[in-house]
Design a protein around this motif. Structure first.
Motif, PDB file in Angstrom:
ATOM      1  N   PRO A 477       1.019  -0.842   0.168  1.00  0.00           N
ATOM      2  CA  PRO A 477       0.029  -0.180  -0.141  1.00  0.00           C
ATOM      3  C   PRO A 477       0.710   1.509  -0.182  1.00  0.00           C
ATOM      4  CG  PRO A 477       0.478  -1.346   1.957  1.00  0.00           C
ATOM      5  CD  PRO A 477       0.855  -1.939   1.050  1.00  0.00           C
ATOM      6  N   VAL A 478       0.771   2.267  -1.479  1.00  0.00           N
ATOM      7  CA  VAL A 478       1.314   3.528  -1.286  1.00  0.00           C
ATOM      8  C   VAL A 478       0.792   4.429  -1.231  1.00  0.00           C
ATOM      9  CG1 VAL A 478       2.778   5.095  -2.935  1.00  0.00           C
ATOM     10  CG2 VAL A 478       3.002   1.746  -2.676  1.00  0.00           C
ATOM     11  N   PRO A 479       0.399   5.691   0.124  1.00  0.00           N
ATOM     12  CA  PRO A 479       0.399   6.581   0.009  1.00  0.00           C
ATOM     13  C   PRO A 479       0.717   7.535  -0.611  1.00  0.00           C
ATOM     14  CG  PRO A 479       0.580   5.759   2.505  1.00  0.00           C
ATOM     15  CD  PRO A 479       1.361   4.769   2.083  1.00  0.00           C
ATOM     16  N   LEU A 480       0.312   8.306  -1.097  1.00  0.00           N
ATOM     17  CA  LEU A 480       0.448   9.214  -1.792  1.00  0.00           C
ATOM     18  C   LEU A 480       0.439  10.939  -1.381  1.00  0.00           C
ATOM     19  CD1 LEU A 480       0.616   7.293  -4.013  1.00  0.00           C
ATOM     20  CD2 LEU A 480       0.323   8.903  -6.075  1.00  0.00           C
ATOM     21  N   TRP A 481       0.343  11.907  -1.524  1.00  0.00           N
ATOM     22  CA  TRP A 481       0.540  12.745  -1.537  1.00  0.00           C
ATOM     23  C   TRP A 481      -0.583  13.190  -1.496  1.00  0.00           C
ATOM     24  CZ3 TRP A 481       5.615  12.543   0.320  1.00  0.00           C
ATOM     25  CH2 TRP A 481       5.746  13.835   1.351  1.00  0.00           C
ATOM     26  N   PRO A 482      -1.697  14.261  -0.914  1.00  0.00           N
ATOM     27  CA  PRO A 482      -3.292  14.536  -1.348  1.00  0.00           C
ATOM     28  C   PRO A 482      -2.777  15.571  -2.525  1.00  0.00           C
ATOM     29  CG  PRO A 482      -2.153  14.974   1.235  1.00  0.00           C
ATOM     30  CD  PRO A 482      -0.956  14.551   0.868  1.00  0.00           C
ATOM     31  N   ALA A 483      -4.366  15.401  -3.047  1.00  0.00           N
ATOM     32  CA  ALA A 483      -4.218  16.240  -4.153  1.00  0.00           C
ATOM     33  C   ALA A 483      -5.325  17.254  -4.199  1.00  0.00           C
ATOM     34  CB  ALA A 483      -3.683  15.136  -5.635  1.00  0.00           C
ATOM     35  N   ALA A 484      -5.650  17.739  -4.611  1.00  0.00           N
ATOM     36  CA  ALA A 484      -6.829  18.345  -5.258  1.00  0.00           C
ATOM     37  C   ALA A 484      -6.829  19.058  -7.283  1.00  0.00           C
ATOM     38  CB  ALA A 484      -6.935  19.965  -4.905  1.00  0.00           C
ATOM     39  N   HIS A 485      -7.237  18.373  -7.573  1.00  0.00           N
ATOM     40  CA  HIS A 485      -5.883  18.768  -9.038  1.00  0.00           C
ATOM     41  C   HIS A 485      -7.697  18.212 -10.503  1.00  0.00           C
ATOM     42  CE1 HIS A 485      -3.050  19.230 -12.915  1.00  0.00           C
ATOM     43  NE2 HIS A 485      -3.869  18.511 -12.633  1.00  0.00           N
ATOM     44  N   ARG A 486      -8.027  19.002 -11.186  1.00  0.00           N
ATOM     45  CA  ARG A 486      -9.136  19.093 -12.427  1.00  0.00           C
ATOM     46  C   ARG A 486      -8.649  18.286 -13.711  1.00  0.00           C
ATOM     47  NH1 ARG A 486     -12.406  22.102 -16.025  1.00  0.00           N
ATOM     48  NH2 ARG A 486     -13.889  21.017 -16.068  1.00  0.00           N
ATOM     49  N   PHE A 487      -8.589  17.202 -14.265  1.00  0.00           N
ATOM     50  CA  PHE A 487      -8.144  16.705 -15.496  1.00  0.00           C
ATOM     51  C   PHE A 487      -9.314  17.184 -16.297  1.00  0.00           C
ATOM     52  CE2 PHE A 487      -5.791  13.656 -12.360  1.00  0.00           C
ATOM     53  CZ  PHE A 487      -5.387  14.053 -12.352  1.00  0.00           C
ATOM     54  N   ALA A 488      -8.453  17.822 -16.992  1.00  0.00           N
ATOM     55  CA  ALA A 488      -9.000  18.756 -18.527  1.00  0.00           C
ATOM     56  C   ALA A 488      -9.894  17.462 -19.640  1.00  0.00           C
ATOM     57  CB  ALA A 488      -8.441  19.935 -19.515  1.00  0.00           C
ATOM     58  N   ALA A 489     -10.797  17.323 -20.198  1.00  0.00           N
ATOM     59  CA  ALA A 489     -10.912  16.758 -20.939  1.00  0.00           C
ATOM     60  C   ALA A 489      -9.845  17.211 -21.863  1.00  0.00           C
ATOM     61  CB  ALA A 489     -12.685  17.712 -22.074  1.00  0.00           C
ATOM     62  N   GLY A 490      -9.653  15.391 -22.855  1.00  0.00           N
ATOM     63  CA  GLY A 490      -8.853  15.729 -23.992  1.00  0.00           C
ATOM     64  C   GLY A 490      -7.010  15.414 -23.305  1.00  0.00           C
ATOM     65  N   HIS A 491      -7.295  15.565 -21.802  1.00  0.00           N
ATOM     66  CA  HIS A 491      -5.884  15.198 -20.832  1.00  0.00           C
ATOM     67  C   HIS A 491      -6.199  13.536 -20.840  1.00  0.00           C
ATOM     68  CE1 HIS A 491      -4.248  19.355 -20.164  1.00  0.00           C
ATOM     69  NE2 HIS A 491      -5.434  19.444 -20.806  1.00  0.00           N
ATOM     70  N   ARG A 492      -4.765  12.847 -20.076  1.00  0.00           N
ATOM     71  CA  ARG A 492      -5.118  11.321 -19.749  1.00  0.00           C
ATOM     72  C   ARG A 492      -4.795  11.360 -18.620  1.00  0.00           C
ATOM     73  NH1 ARG A 492      -1.271   8.866 -24.392  1.00  0.00           N
ATOM     74  NH2 ARG A 492      -0.710  11.200 -24.115  1.00  0.00           N
ATOM     75  N   LEU A 493      -5.181  10.709 -17.314  1.00  0.00           N
ATOM     76  CA  LEU A 493      -4.416  10.244 -16.325  1.00  0.00           C
ATOM     77  C   LEU A 493      -2.986   9.512 -16.238  1.00  0.00           C
ATOM     78  CD1 LEU A 493      -7.142  11.224 -15.542  1.00  0.00           C
ATOM     79  CD2 LEU A 493      -6.637   9.551 -13.581  1.00  0.00           C
ATOM     80  N   ARG A 494      -2.251   8.820 -16.317  1.00  0.00           N
ATOM     81  CA  ARG A 494      -0.699   8.586 -16.528  1.00  0.00           C
ATOM     82  C   ARG A 494      -0.098   7.901 -14.338  1.00  0.00           C
ATOM     83  NH1 ARG A 494       3.274  10.376 -20.078  1.00  0.00           N
ATOM     84  NH2 ARG A 494       2.102   9.304 -21.591  1.00  0.00           N
ATOM     85  N   VAL A 495      -0.314   7.074 -14.082  1.00  0.00           N
ATOM     86  CA  VAL A 495       0.739   6.617 -13.138  1.00  0.00           C
ATOM     87  C   VAL A 495       2.502   5.878 -13.164  1.00  0.00           C
ATOM     88  CG1 VAL A 495       0.616   4.379 -11.368  1.00  0.00           C
ATOM     89  CG2 VAL A 495      -1.434   6.158 -11.836  1.00  0.00           C
ATOM     90  N   GLN A 496       3.272   6.461 -12.701  1.00  0.00           N
ATOM     91  CA  GLN A 496       4.647   5.918 -12.788  1.00  0.00           C
ATOM     92  C   GLN A 496       4.855   4.995 -11.555  1.00  0.00           C
ATOM     93  OE1 GLN A 496       7.723   8.802 -12.779  1.00  0.00           O
ATOM     94  NE2 GLN A 496       6.917  10.168 -14.555  1.00  0.00           N
ATOM     95  N   VAL A 497       5.478   3.930 -12.159  1.00  0.00           N
ATOM     96  CA  VAL A 497       6.004   3.227 -10.812  1.00  0.00           C
ATOM     97  C   VAL A 497       7.210   2.373 -10.706  1.00  0.00           C
ATOM     98  CG1 VAL A 497       5.329   0.632  -9.830  1.00  0.00           C
ATOM     99  CG2 VAL A 497       3.636   2.119 -10.559  1.00  0.00           C
ATOM    100  N   SER A 498       8.003   2.978  -9.826  1.00  0.00           N
ATOM    101  CA  SER A 498       9.925   2.956 -10.121  1.00  0.00           C
ATOM    102  C   SER A 498      10.632   2.443  -8.775  1.00  0.00           C
ATOM    103  CB  SER A 498      10.635   4.515 -10.749  1.00  0.00           C
ATOM    104  OG  SER A 498      10.272   5.241 -10.020  1.00  0.00           O
ATOM    105  N   GLY A 499      11.820   2.407  -8.665  1.00  0.00           N
ATOM    106  CA  GLY A 499      12.165   1.901  -7.463  1.00  0.00           C
ATOM    107  C   GLY A 499      12.963   2.935  -7.022  1.00  0.00           C
ATOM    108  N   GLY A 500      12.277   3.760  -6.931  1.00  0.00           N
ATOM    109  CA  GLY A 500      13.227   4.941  -5.978  1.00  0.00           C
ATOM    110  C   GLY A 500      12.798   5.948  -6.483  1.00  0.00           C
ATOM    111  N   ALA A 501      13.506   6.815  -6.266  1.00  0.00           N
ATOM    112  CA  ALA A 501      13.223   9.062  -6.603  1.00  0.00           C
ATOM    113  C   ALA A 501      14.440   9.699  -5.730  1.00  0.00           C
ATOM    114  CB  ALA A 501      11.998   9.883  -6.165  1.00  0.00           C
ATOM    115  N   HIS A 502      15.400   8.756  -6.519  1.00  0.00           N
ATOM    116  CA  HIS A 502      17.064   9.828  -5.676  1.00  0.00           C
ATOM    117  C   HIS A 502      17.172  11.290  -6.190  1.00  0.00           C
ATOM    118  CE1 HIS A 502      21.223   9.979  -4.945  1.00  0.00           C
ATOM    119  NE2 HIS A 502      21.180   9.377  -4.112  1.00  0.00           N
ATOM    120  N   PRO A 503      17.950  12.053  -5.571  1.00  0.00           N
ATOM    121  CA  PRO A 503      17.675  12.063  -3.844  1.00  0.00           C
ATOM    122  C   PRO A 503      16.327  12.649  -3.390  1.00  0.00           C
ATOM    123  CG  PRO A 503      18.985  13.467  -4.831  1.00  0.00           C
ATOM    124  CD  PRO A 503      18.525  13.329  -6.117  1.00  0.00           C
TER     125      PRO A 503
END
Length: 552
Positions: A477-503
């Motif tokens: 289970p991965v809690p992300l930062w809370p958000a308040a965002h409006r995705f416009a018509a014609g936009h797409r949602l994307r999810v990244q998954v990786s093994g880190g975010a250095h530094p």
């Protein structure tokens, strides 16, 4: 000069008119605390009778921007007392983060009570560490603390330091370098900044981490060493350095100001929830800001002055909603809410085998594999960072082009979609190594294909925290930062998954070695499962008539 600068600042920030232009300043007042240490303190006094007091305790000095801030507040009818925390800017003793702030703060309040100009109540104001010191005393001074303005801060810093039980390397080491830089000559500091801080950059990539402070600053930083050692959730070290358990005892009216890309946002929203659960009515403002952005400080001053006027000075105020948030994305803007989080329906957006992100249930598919090598760690890009110039939303296409970053992308939206509230993910993974990190990021892909980060989170996986099932698969289970965002018509949602975010986060060496002394780096494959038995998904709080299946 101070008067002119205050006038210019007030005009630029659209502040209310001053109540006086006559402010007297006493500098370097010695305030002696219980163990004999002297804390240097400045007093900015307006020529108004019975003015309440605003106390600011800070490790960042009493000159420059702090002196201007004090003048602006004093001209609006407050005695302003600015005190340098011990071990900083002329105050005696040694600076040890969070260790002395309760006792030093309470002793300073006792000093206030003995001053002839003290009218019997005070407020506190401050950003980041200046907010921690407020929470250190808030539960013990009672109603005498008439108002708190807590900006980009939290009562408990432990979880922000070890987000996801990793280590916020960039934030902690950059802050340690900033504090140490205050002790070196100004010209030397400017030269280091002009060169791009090469020592700090080298330290962020160095192993073992226990040597990174000396590389960045030339000296050993005691608190950095301690934070490397005392990182387990049950460490006694942190029990006297966090103040969240006493939030229900706080009687002061509190305004909380933060940004969606602030490093302390999750912890600050936890503070809001704790205050609300205790029956308090804090005000919460969250805008499109990072930890160091000018917009955050401007909003904090406007909100803070209005809060002090209402709750400390007793001046009537216009009715305002308890929560005000900025909705990011196309067609967003400011919204007033009765509480946080607002009502929303959790919807699951599943990761599919064809790299689609969709509400449809996953179908049978083989896992998607990537290789993570801590010797070439996946870099962090934008997001919640301490340094404003590198933080916030950025185009993620450079990092998404790396083979160690997987992406899942939705179809183009046929109508706008609003995500407001806590965001989380469930990722099913099996790995060559039992020690790994899982980083998940939500992005908004615009019509030009640019991928803008909205929120993210990381969790450190170890066998004792996340046991694998019989097939070797771990549900993370991965809690992300809370958000308040409006995705416009014609936009797409994307999810990244990786093994880190250095530094931003310390790399996971893959060995289970201690945080400060690890030097061996082990690479290995990770396999993300997305089949009916392992339904990896992003869970979004969505408002209105939205696509998707309710979250389980």
């Amino acid at each position: 000069m101070d008067r002119l600068a205050a006038r210019l600042a007030a005009a630029v920030l659209r502040l209310p008119a001053p109540r006086t232009r006559r402010v007297t300043v006493r500098r370097d007042i010695p305030v002696r605390v219980r163990d004999g240490v002297t804390l240097r303190t400045d007093h900015h006094a307006p020529d108004l009778p019975d003015a309440p007091t605003v106390l600011i305790r800070t490790p960042y000095g009493r000159r420059g921007p702090m002196r201007l801030l004090a003048r602006v507040i004093a001209e609006r009818g407050y005695h302003v007392v600015i005190q340098s925390c011990r071990g900083t800017h002329g105050s005696g003793g040694t600076f040890a983060p969070l260790v002395h702030e309760r006792d030093d703060g309470l002793d300073t309040v006792d000093w206030l009570r003995r001053q002839p100009w003290y009218a019997g109540s005070f407020g506190m104001f401050g950003v980041s560490y200046q907010g921690f010191v407020q929470w250190a005393v808030a539960a013990e001074v009672g109603a005498e603390l008439g108002a708190m303005v807590a900006v980009a801060t939290a009562s408990a810093t432990r979880d922000s330091t070890y987000a996801g039980e990793s280590f916020a390397l960039d934030t902690v080491l950059t802050w340690a370098e900033l504090l140490q830089a205050q002790t070196v000559p100004w010209l030397a500091r400017q030269w280091e900044l002009k060169r791009g801080q090469p020592r700090l950059a080298a330290a962020l990539t160095h192993l073992p981490l226990a040597e990174a402070d000396r590389i960045a600053t030339g000296v050993r930083i005691p608190f950095f060493q301690e934070w490397l050692r005392h990182h387990t959730p049950d460490a006694d070290y942190w029990r006297t350095r966090v103040f969240g358990a006493r939030l229900p005892e706080v009687r002061s009216p509190v305004v909380l100001v933060s940004g969606w890309q602030d490093i302390f946002l999750p912890a600050q929203l936890d503070d809001h929830a704790a205050l609300r659960a205790a029956g308090a009515r804090p005000r919460l403002v969250v805008g499109p800001w990072t930890h160091g952005s000018p917009g955050l400080f401007a909003a904090a001053l406007r909100e803070g002055l209005a809060w002090l006027d209402e709750h400390l000075a007793g001046r009537p105020a216009a009715s305002r909603a308890p929560v005000r948030i900025h909705l990011g994305g196309a067609g967003g803007g400011w919204r007033d809410l009765p509480d946080w989080p607002p009502p929303a329906t959790e919807r699951r957006w599943h990761l599919h085998g064809d790299r689609a992100l969709a509400p449809d249930p996953p179908r049978p598919s083989p896992p998607t594999e990537f290789w993570y090598d801590p010797a070439d760690p996946t870099p962090s890009l934008g997001g919640p960072l301490l340094v404003a110039q590198r933080a916030g939303p950025v185009d993620n296409r450079p990092v998404e082009a790396r083979p160690d970053v997987l992406t899942w992308t939705s179809a183009r939206l046929t109508r706008p979609v609003e995500v407001i509230g806590p965001v989380r993910a469930e990722v099913y993974v099996d790995s060559d190594l039992p020690y790994l990190d899982v980083f998940v990021r939500l992005c908004d892909v615009d019509r030009r294909g640019r991928s803008w980060n909205v929120c993210d989170g990381l969790v450190r996986v170890a066998p004792e925290r996340f046991p694998a099932d019989a097939a070797g698969v771990v549900r993370v289970p991965v809690p992300l930062w809370p958000a308040a965002h409006r995705f416009a018509a014609g936009h797409r949602l994307r999810v990244q998954v990786s093994g880190g975010a250095h530094p931003r986060y310390a790399r996971n060496p893959g060995t289970g070695e201690p945080l400060g002394t690890a030097v061996t780096l082990r690479a290995g494959a990770r396999r993300i499962r997305h089949d009916p038995a392992h339904p990896s998904a992003l869970i979004l709080p969505m408002t209105g008539n939205v696509p998707g299946r309710p979250a389980a």
